[in-house]
Design a protein around this motif. Structure first.
Motif: not given
Length: 564
Positions: A429-433, A441-444, A450-456, A559-561
């Motif tokens: 979240e800090k880096l995204s802000n 920022l992308l998460s693999d 079905l992993a929970p959504v990460l902030p940022g 904050k869209t995924e």
């Protein structure tokens, strides 16, 4: 020869009469007279040039739904000599058994290659043999008489079988553990953390950030490497359904997702690996597993690949003659892209910047960059830090500063993949802000769909491995609304070119197959080019705005995924 007797003739007439009566009853029970009458009436109204062809097409539409008769699994070799599993689907259509589809999907498990000298490796790993037994045995029996066009029904059976196998494995594991003598665990003290203002161990410089102990990593779900049987069968069934329907696989997948026929398609922007670093490279640099080239929107796939190829040639030329970058040697990996010896993350980025300048390619306008950081692989839990280079350790907060400096110095970097562990939500979240729209920022989530959504987090990388079925990927794209990127793991390749069809059919915004080397990877790129040309010829190709390359002012991102 004597003439037939009267009684013999009477008996033959009775047999003919019985046959005629039986035939009439058979036709009546199956509605044949009405079918023939309607066919002849429509034939007369249409009056086609090819009468027999028209009748063949008419009656084919009336045939019984196709049904699966059996599956067959077998070992095949990839271009790297790896043993993988291929699933073949047999089904009955128009009273004939056919097999016109097969699929091979790689597992995340270490593979055995023909280059190994151990004779045991030649027979293939146990999980490959088990997967083949599953396909030819229980899965084949479960799918008998299933309609290959019922993708969701088939995948439901596959998923149920997989869950039962996982439960069985967990039961056996727990039972074995209960029989083993318990070991006394000695509590370990948390890693020593240097106080603020003291010299850090990595560079001997003063640290302005208090290093905090890393939170424990969430335990990973146990992986059944045999589960590659599920993904192979699921994809093979999807290819069968497309052949039966007489449509390309990407259109068939699109219909499955939207439940209606789409009139327009867009081709995802390819993310092409330019250079590979990471822990397996010769240099000290661990942080950047790969640097990826992203072409601007609306550029044809063929042009994107051509530009990436020219950049790679220029980079190799510079690596071989330049002493500026401090590179000792370079080579090209089969999985894609050259690899070289680097000590700092700025070095590969400087190389790419200079190569673009030499070719008059506007970095940040014509092309952009993404960094696959693969940070979860770099954690040293004994020290509570990330090892960004050999002997160079960074706390999560220090890593935030490192990324901020890189993005500021290289504004063409528009995406970071896995810059932290998922547990370091505060740093995400800090880096995204601080970066806002300048860098996404992308998460693999390949192994945790079905992993929970990460902030940022603004996007996700989703691959097709192990137990992942076609239905699973469709559900994931619907669950994570927004931009979608389909990725192949950077260290693995697979001969299955159908992934290009999946990427187009599911509406992914981006696709990541690797670098421009290796027959398997290039086959995927060639298939993507073919789909693009086919859609353009049919007038069905549209260009979609890139959500990661917005031309709007780079403010803080909503904050869209998105999924890659």
């Amino acid at each position: 020869m004597s003439a037939p007797t009267l009684s013999g003739l009477h008996s033959e007439e009775l047999d003919v009469h019985k046959m005629k009566s039986a035939a009439a009853e058979f036709y009546r029970m199956n509605g044949v007279p009405g079918i023939i009458e309607r066919a002849l009436n429509e034939l007369f109204l249409e009056q086609p040039a090819d009468v027999n062809g028209y009748l063949a097409g008419y009656f084919r539409k009336l045939s019984a739904p196709p049904r699966i008769t059996r599956l067959r699994g077998r070992e095949v070799f990839s271009a790297k000599g790896q043993l993988i599993v291929e699933a073949e689907v047999f089904y009955i259509v128009c009273n004939k058994e056919k097999s016109i589809s097969s699929a091979a999907v790689i597992t995340c498990a270490p593979m055995v290659t023909l280059l190994e000298k151990n004779d045991e490796s030649q027979r293939g790993p146990d999980h490959v043999k088990t997967a083949i037994q599953w396909i030819s045995g229980p899965l084949s029996r479960m799918l008998v008489n299933q309609n290959p066009c019922d993708q969701y029904g088939v995948d439901r059976i596959l998923s149920n079988f997989f869950r039962s196998c996982v439960m069985g494995e967990k039961y056996m594991h727990n039972k074995l553990e209960s029989l083993l003598p318990r070991k006394e665990t000695v509590p370990t003290s948390p890693p020593l953390i240097p106080a603020k203002g003291k010299k850090s161990a990595d560079k001997g410089k003063t640290s302005n950030i208090d290093a905090k102990p890393l939170s424990p990593t969430r335990p990973l779900e146990p992986v059944l490497h045999e589960s590659m049987a599920m993904s192979s069968v699921s994809l093979a069934v999807a290819k069968s359904g497309a052949k039966i329907k007489g449509v390309p696989l990407y259109k068939y997948i699109s219909d499955l997702k939207s439940q209606k026929e789409l009139q327009q398609f867009h081709v995802p922007v390819p993310w092409i690996t330019l250079i590979k670093c990471g822990k397996k490279s010769a240099g000290k640099l661990c942080l950047l597993e790969e640097v990826i080239l992203i072409s601007k929107v609306k550029q044809p796939v063929k042009q994107s690949i051509t530009m990436a190829f020219e950049l790679q040639k220029e980079m190799m030329r510079m690596i071989n003659i330049s002493t500026k970058t401090g590179v000792a040697q370079a080579s090209v990996l089969h999985s894609g892209g050259p690899t070289a010896s680097y000590d700092r993350p700025e070095q590969p980025l400087d190389l790419i910047t200079d190569a673009c300048s030499n070719l008059n390619v506007l970095l940040g306008t014509d092309v952009y960059l993404a960094l696959n950081c693969a940070a979860p692989k770099l954690v040293d839990y004994s020290k509570g830090k990330y090892e960004v280079a050999t002997g160079v350790l960074k706390s999560p907060d220090e890593l935030v500063e490192l990324y901020q400096n890189l993005i500021s110095k290289y504004p063409a970097v528009v995406a970071l993949i896995d810059p932290f562990r998922r547990e370091d939500a505060e740093q995400w979240e800090k880096l995204s802000n601080t970066t806002g729209n300048a860098c996404s920022l992308l998460s693999d989530i390949t192994h945790k769909p079905l992993a929970p959504v990460l902030p940022g987090v603004r996007g996700y990388v989703l691959g097709h491995v192990n137990e992942t079925t076609v239905s699973d990927i469709i559900h994931a794209t619907l669950h994570y609304q927004g931009s979608v990127l389909m990725g192949a793991m950077s260290s693995e390749t697979c001969s299955e070119v159908s992934f290009s069809d999946l990427a187009v059919g599911l509406g992914f915004d981006y696709v990541k197959f690797g670098g421009l080397s290796g027959g398997e990877t290039m086959a995927k790129y060639n298939r993507l080019i073919s789909i693009e040309e086919e859609l353009a010829q049919q007038g069905l190709l549209v260009c979609k705005d890139s959500p990661l390359l917005s031309e709007e002012p780079k403010e803080h991102a909503p904050k869209t995924e998105k999924i890659i």
